[in-house]
Enzyme design. Structure first.
Site, mmCIF file in Angstrom:
data_model
loop_
_atom_site.group_PDB
_atom_site.id
_atom_site.type_symbol
_atom_site.label_atom_id
_atom_site.label_comp_id
_atom_site.label_asym_id
_atom_site.label_seq_id
_atom_site.Cartn_x
_atom_site.Cartn_y
_atom_site.Cartn_z
ATOM 1 C CB SER A 128 -0.914 0.028 1.222
ATOM 2 O OG SER A 128 -1.664 -1.153 1.306
ATOM 3 C CD GLN A 129 -1.492 6.729 -1.150
ATOM 4 O OE1 GLN A 129 -2.537 6.092 -1.298
ATOM 5 N NE2 GLN A 129 -1.436 8.037 -1.215
#
Ligand code: SAH
Length: 232
Positions: free
Chosen positions: A68-69
């Site tokens: 994920s970011q």
């Protein structure tokens, strides 16, 4: 701290400000930011992506899945309001990055990954890096982890079509869960589920997000049709 790391932390702070009207949080807890600084994201991405490790974007980790970011990892970690005594469940280990960040903040992290190869490589990576309060299980997390329940917090890092009741059941009174809800490639919303002291639950929508899909109970055996081009 390297220049790239500072860039990552600055971007998270900026993004937190931009999204404050949705999340209700202008800044994230300093402990969360310290954990984001302490965990080297470079160690969780492909060697060929090391240059991009501190950019605020998801990156491929193989099998059509993504790490994920960083902003999303920080936000989800912040939203569950953990303490050093807490026992936390993560569904969707992926690279092990979110689990590593959590492990800096809580007593114990249990994390479940559906794809056996990812579970095994995350287990090895976390061990090599010395994150010894993280236990990785290979299998579906749709039903949670009964033997280790109840939890002080649950973080689901893949999008579900609905909130699985088994996960709600495994929250302690007063505990929180963050989970993206929506259909693959469609609008998804990050939901915050809070279980009150009396056991009643309250659900709030936090903001629009984009995650890879959570494999749900009724399609556990289907072949993953997704190509990882979305940004969860
Ligand atoms: N938290 C990860 C990002 C994971 S992406 C990180 O920090 O790198 C979401 C992950 O959820 C994928 O690895 C996917 O295989 C996994 N997943 C999807 N459905 C699942 C399920 N039912 N149970 C456990 N893991 C699941």
């Amino acid at each position: 701290m390297s220049k790239k790391q500072k860039h990552m932390l600055d971007t998270i702070r900026q993004e937190a400000k931009f999204t404050a009207s949705y999340t209700g949080r202008e800044t994230f807890d300093e402990r969360v930011m310290q954990a984001m600084q302490a965990v080297d994201r470079e160690a969780f991405v492909f060697v060929s992506d090391k240059d991009l490790a501190f950019e605020d974007s998801p990156l491929p980790i193989g099998y059509g899945q993504t790490i994920s970011q960083p902003y999303m990892v920080a936000l989800m970690t912040d939203l569950v309001d953990v303490t050093t005594e807490d026992v936390v469940l993560e569904i969707g280990t992926g690279s092990g990055y979110q689990a590593a960040v959590l492990s800096r903040l809580v007593r114990q992290v249990f994390t479940i990954e559906k794809i056996p190869e990812l579970a095994e490589s995350a287990r090895q990576r976390l061990k090599a890096l010395g994150y010894d309060n993280v236990e990785v299980r290979s299998g579906s997390g749709y039903h949670g982890w009964k033997e280790k329940a109840p939890f002080d917090a649950i973080i689901v890092t893949a999008a579900a079509t609905h909130i699985p009741q088994s996960l709600v059941d495994q929250l302690k009174p007063g505990a929180r869960m963050v989970i993206p809800i929506g259909l693959p490639y469609m609008h998804q919303e990050l939901m915050l589920v809070t279980k009150g002291k009396s056991g009643t639950t309250h659900t709030d929508s936090v903001l629009g997000v984009s995650f890879v899909p959570l494999v749900m109970a009724d399609d556990e055996d289907s072949i993953n049709p997704y190509d990882g081009s979305n940004t969860g």
